[in-house]
Enzyme design. Structure first.
Site, PDB file in Angstrom:
ATOM      1  N   GLU A 133     -23.655  53.311  84.211  1.00  0.00           N
ATOM      2  CA  GLU A 133     -22.487  52.967  85.016  1.00  0.00           C
ATOM      3  C   GLU A 133     -21.461  52.234  84.151  1.00  0.00           C
ATOM      4  O   GLU A 133     -21.818  51.634  83.129  1.00  0.00           O
ATOM      5  CB  GLU A 133     -22.909  52.097  86.202  1.00  0.00           C
ATOM      6  CG  GLU A 133     -23.866  52.798  87.155  1.00  0.00           C
ATOM      7  CD  GLU A 133     -24.526  51.859  88.143  1.00  0.00           C
ATOM      8  OE1 GLU A 133     -25.021  52.342  89.175  1.00  0.00           O
ATOM      9  OE2 GLU A 133     -24.563  50.635  87.883  1.00  0.00           O
ATOM     10  N   ARG A 164     -35.713  50.232  97.177  1.00  0.00           N
ATOM     11  CA  ARG A 164     -35.028  50.092  95.890  1.00  0.00           C
ATOM     12  C   ARG A 164     -34.983  48.666  95.374  1.00  0.00           C
ATOM     13  O   ARG A 164     -34.287  48.387  94.409  1.00  0.00           O
ATOM     14  CB  ARG A 164     -33.600  50.650  96.006  1.00  0.00           C
ATOM     15  CG  ARG A 164     -33.555  52.144  96.244  1.00  0.00           C
ATOM     16  CD  ARG A 164     -32.144  52.622  96.556  1.00  0.00           C
ATOM     17  NE  ARG A 164     -32.106  54.049  96.863  1.00  0.00           N
ATOM     18  CZ  ARG A 164     -31.773  55.002  95.999  1.00  0.00           C
ATOM     19  NH1 ARG A 164     -31.455  54.677  94.763  1.00  0.00           N
ATOM     20  NH2 ARG A 164     -31.760  56.267  96.358  1.00  0.00           N
ATOM     21  N   HIS A 190     -30.081  53.133  84.989  1.00  0.00           N
ATOM     22  CA  HIS A 190     -31.400  53.548  85.452  1.00  0.00           C
ATOM     23  C   HIS A 190     -31.904  54.682  84.565  1.00  0.00           C
ATOM     24  O   HIS A 190     -31.142  55.584  84.206  1.00  0.00           O
ATOM     25  CB  HIS A 190     -31.344  54.021  86.897  1.00  0.00           C
ATOM     26  CG  HIS A 190     -30.854  52.970  87.853  1.00  0.00           C
ATOM     27  ND1 HIS A 190     -30.650  53.216  89.190  1.00  0.00           N
ATOM     28  CD2 HIS A 190     -30.541  51.664  87.670  1.00  0.00           C
ATOM     29  CE1 HIS A 190     -30.231  52.118  89.789  1.00  0.00           C
ATOM     30  NE2 HIS A 190     -30.143  51.164  88.878  1.00  0.00           N
ATOM     31  N   ARG A 201     -35.311  50.822  86.835  1.00  0.00           N
ATOM     32  CA  ARG A 201     -33.980  50.450  87.301  1.00  0.00           C
ATOM     33  C   ARG A 201     -33.416  49.202  86.621  1.00  0.00           C
ATOM     34  O   ARG A 201     -32.290  48.804  86.881  1.00  0.00           O
ATOM     35  CB  ARG A 201     -34.013  50.251  88.823  1.00  0.00           C
ATOM     36  CG  ARG A 201     -34.539  51.468  89.575  1.00  0.00           C
ATOM     37  CD  ARG A 201     -34.594  51.284  91.082  1.00  0.00           C
ATOM     38  NE  ARG A 201     -33.274  51.137  91.638  1.00  0.00           N
ATOM     39  CZ  ARG A 201     -32.788  50.005  92.125  1.00  0.00           C
ATOM     40  NH1 ARG A 201     -33.526  48.897  92.115  1.00  0.00           N
ATOM     41  NH2 ARG A 201     -31.571  49.951  92.616  1.00  0.00           N
ATOM     42  N   GLU A 231     -38.466  55.993  88.039  1.00  0.00           N
ATOM     43  CA  GLU A 231     -37.105  55.525  87.746  1.00  0.00           C
ATOM     44  C   GLU A 231     -37.174  54.036  87.429  1.00  0.00           C
ATOM     45  O   GLU A 231     -37.410  53.213  88.310  1.00  0.00           O
ATOM     46  CB  GLU A 231     -36.180  55.764  88.940  1.00  0.00           C
ATOM     47  CG  GLU A 231     -34.765  55.244  88.730  1.00  0.00           C
ATOM     48  CD  GLU A 231     -33.925  55.283  89.995  1.00  0.00           C
ATOM     49  OE1 GLU A 231     -32.702  55.060  89.894  1.00  0.00           O
ATOM     50  OE2 GLU A 231     -34.485  55.521  91.088  1.00  0.00           O
ATOM     51  N   ASP A 275     -23.423  52.298  52.436  1.00  0.00           N
ATOM     52  CA  ASP A 275     -23.862  50.928  52.148  1.00  0.00           C
ATOM     53  C   ASP A 275     -24.523  50.342  53.382  1.00  0.00           C
ATOM     54  O   ASP A 275     -23.850  49.894  54.310  1.00  0.00           O
ATOM     55  CB  ASP A 275     -22.653  50.092  51.716  1.00  0.00           C
ATOM     56  CG  ASP A 275     -23.008  48.626  51.487  1.00  0.00           C
ATOM     57  OD1 ASP A 275     -24.209  48.301  51.466  1.00  0.00           O
ATOM     58  OD2 ASP A 275     -22.081  47.813  51.320  1.00  0.00           O
ATOM     59  N   GLU A 301     -19.813  56.102  88.093  1.00  0.00           N
ATOM     60  CA  GLU A 301     -21.035  56.672  87.541  1.00  0.00           C
ATOM     61  C   GLU A 301     -20.856  58.179  87.377  1.00  0.00           C
ATOM     62  O   GLU A 301     -20.294  58.845  88.250  1.00  0.00           O
ATOM     63  CB  GLU A 301     -22.234  56.390  88.456  1.00  0.00           C
ATOM     64  CG  GLU A 301     -23.554  56.947  87.930  1.00  0.00           C
ATOM     65  CD  GLU A 301     -24.737  56.620  88.828  1.00  0.00           C
ATOM     66  OE1 GLU A 301     -25.565  57.522  89.069  1.00  0.00           O
ATOM     67  OE2 GLU A 301     -24.827  55.467  89.289  1.00  0.00           O
ATOM     68  N   GLU A 329     -28.683  57.085  83.878  1.00  0.00           N
ATOM     69  CA  GLU A 329     -27.565  56.927  84.813  1.00  0.00           C
ATOM     70  C   GLU A 329     -26.713  55.725  84.396  1.00  0.00           C
ATOM     71  O   GLU A 329     -26.749  54.672  85.034  1.00  0.00           O
ATOM     72  CB  GLU A 329     -28.083  56.728  86.241  1.00  0.00           C
ATOM     73  CG  GLU A 329     -28.875  57.896  86.800  1.00  0.00           C
ATOM     74  CD  GLU A 329     -29.417  57.635  88.196  1.00  0.00           C
ATOM     75  OE1 GLU A 329     -29.389  56.454  88.632  1.00  0.00           O
ATOM     76  OE2 GLU A 329     -29.868  58.576  88.846  1.00  0.00           O
ATOM     77  N   GLU A 346     -18.692  54.008  92.221  1.00  0.00           N
ATOM     78  CA  GLU A 346     -19.863  53.186  92.504  1.00  0.00           C
ATOM     79  C   GLU A 346     -19.527  52.085  93.520  1.00  0.00           C
ATOM     80  O   GLU A 346     -18.425  52.032  94.058  1.00  0.00           O
ATOM     81  CB  GLU A 346     -20.433  52.592  91.203  1.00  0.00           C
ATOM     82  CG  GLU A 346     -21.663  53.320  90.677  1.00  0.00           C
ATOM     83  CD  GLU A 346     -22.853  53.206  91.610  1.00  0.00           C
ATOM     84  OE1 GLU A 346     -22.889  52.286  92.456  1.00  0.00           O
ATOM     85  OE2 GLU A 346     -23.769  54.049  91.502  1.00  0.00           O
TER      86      GLU A 346
END
Length: 442
Positions: free
Chosen positions: A132, A314, A243, A333, A331, A52, A194, A130, A187
């Site tokens: 976390e 970063r 990420h 992030r 990547e 359903d 992670e 990745e 982490e």
């Protein structure tokens, strides 16, 4: 691993499988399932299991509720944590009674985006996620508390990292289910963890994210803990991201790599990245889909708030990891683990393909720490911010034809409606912070 119907029948008998969960994902990214006894296996393998759809968030109205589950045989796995009367799993695509794919099925939406990439000559989108998560203690009744399991930090060991036994069992369980685990560690934030697993094609990667969440929560509960993928469960510490490393391939060749380029990036990679940056504010509602998501996207906690890229720092939204050759990738992030992985990968892919098709110009890299820039400096550098809250993200979502097209009319309308309700509930609720600030003052 590939399976045939005969393989599944054989394993079912050899391992005493008594029940099969036919799993699929709703629009908000929640795993759903129809569990059947093994006596109904043949019916399921013939794509004849009906459910359903009107009872599932973002699916269909009650007057058009009949839908069918088509199992992907390659997703077959027997859950290792059940010793007797064993339970297996098949991830399914959702179809309408007339045999057409359901337009609002998140897995189908990702498949549509991949089909467009294929039409442009790309045979695969590889994704390395990745995700976390936090581990909290539970109370005597098994309900989650806000008491952390440890006070460890980045890469800490026991006794600071009290989650390592739970994390190790999660890794072993995942490996038994076919995951290739690359690393696991504590982490930055207390209680935060992670586990990284090997990249895969986009559909398998999204399937693995969903399986990963299920395994983490299941094993954590066996350790008396509650695992949460909530993006920002605690004030004053880092939130949890997801990420997403991504690249496009043509056969065995990584379309993002060019050995003659100073950074090793092909023009395709630059166009793709330009598309992702162009549409980042518009797809934020998908990659960061909750009110809480935007509590993570603030300066000071390593989460990207700004739409920029770099190969050397970063703080921007997109980073270029150092690996080259077949491992060349970008990547992204900004996504968080509350995102529906099928939708998140679909919108990022569509954004990147838009960059490739229209040869969008890539802004210059931002190699300074954006967090220490003034607003004026960021404006001068042409660095916009990601949306500041879910309301702003929803407004931006509707401004991009590319992202709206990626979702399709059905998913877009239902997702937007669900998120407007969420925002309204948040906006009208009285929060503890307000009582702390105003109850005695006024």
């Amino acid at each position: 691993m590939s399976y045939t119907k005969d393989d599944i029948r054989r394993i079912t008998q050899e391992q005493n499988v008594r029940f099969i969960r036919l799993q699929f994902t709703d629009l908000l990214g929640t795993i759903k399932n129809v569990e059947i006894p093994v006596s109904q296996l043949e019916k399921a393998l013939d794509n004849k299991m009906m459910f359903d759809g009107s009872s599932i968030e973002g699916y269909v109205r009650i007057e058009e509720s009949d839908m069918y589950l088509y199992p992907d045989l390659d997703t077959w796995v027997v859950f290792p944590w059940v010793a007797e009367d064993r339970i297996a799993r098949l991830i399914c695509d959702v179809y309408m009674p007339d045999g057409t794919p359901f337009a609002g099925d998140p897995r189908g939406i990702l498949k549509r985006a991949l089909k467009e990439a294929e039409e442009l000559g790309y045979t695969a989108m590889n994704v390395g996620p990745e995700p976390e998560f936090f581990l909290f203690k539970t109370d005597a009744k098994g309900n989650p508390t806000t008491e952390l399991n440890d006070q460890g930090g980045y890469f800490d060991l026991a006794p600071m990292d009290l989650g390592e036994n739970c994390r190790r069992e999660i890794v072993l369980t995942l490996e038994e289910m076919g995951f290739e685990i690359e690393a696991s560690h504590h982490e930055v934030a207390p209680g935060q963890h992670e586990i990284d697993f090997k990249y895969a094609d986009a559909i398998k990667a999204a399937d693995q994210i969903q399986t990963f969440k299920l395994v983490v929560k299941t094993i954590a509960r066996q350790h008396g803990l509650h695992a949460t993928f909530m993006p920002k469960p605690l004030f004053g510490v880092n939130g949890s991201g997801m990420h997403c490393h991504q690249s496009l391939f043509k056969g065995n060749e990584n379309a993002f790599y060019d050995e003659s380029d100073k950074l090793g990036l092909s023009q395709t990679a630059r166009y793709y990245m330009a598309g992702v940056l162009r549409h980042a504010r518009s797809f934020a509602a998908i990659t960061n889909p909750t009110v809480n998501s935007y509590k993570r996207l603030v300066p000071g906690y390593e989460a990207p708030c700004y739409v920029a890229w770099s190969a050397s720092n970063r703080s921007p939204m997109i980073r270029i990891p150092a690996s080259r050759g077949l491992s060349t990738r970008i990547e992204a992030r900004n996504p968080d683990p509350a995102a529906n992985p099928y939708l998140a990968l679909a919108v990022m892919l569509k954004a990147g393909l838009d960059g490739i098709k229209n040869k969008l110009p890539l802004p210059a890299p931002t190699d300074r720490n954006i967090y220490v820039m003034t607003d004026e400096e960021r404006i001068d550098e042409g660095i916009p911010s990601l949306p500041g809250d879910l309301r702003e993200a929803l407004t931006e979502l509707l401004r991009s034809e590319v992202i709206c097209e990626a979702l399709g009319d059905h998913a877009l309308a239902h997702f937007y409606e669900l998120k407007e309700i969420e925002w309204d509930m948040y906006k009208t609720q009285i929060h503890e912070w307000e009582r702390d600030q105003y109850l005695t003052l006024y």
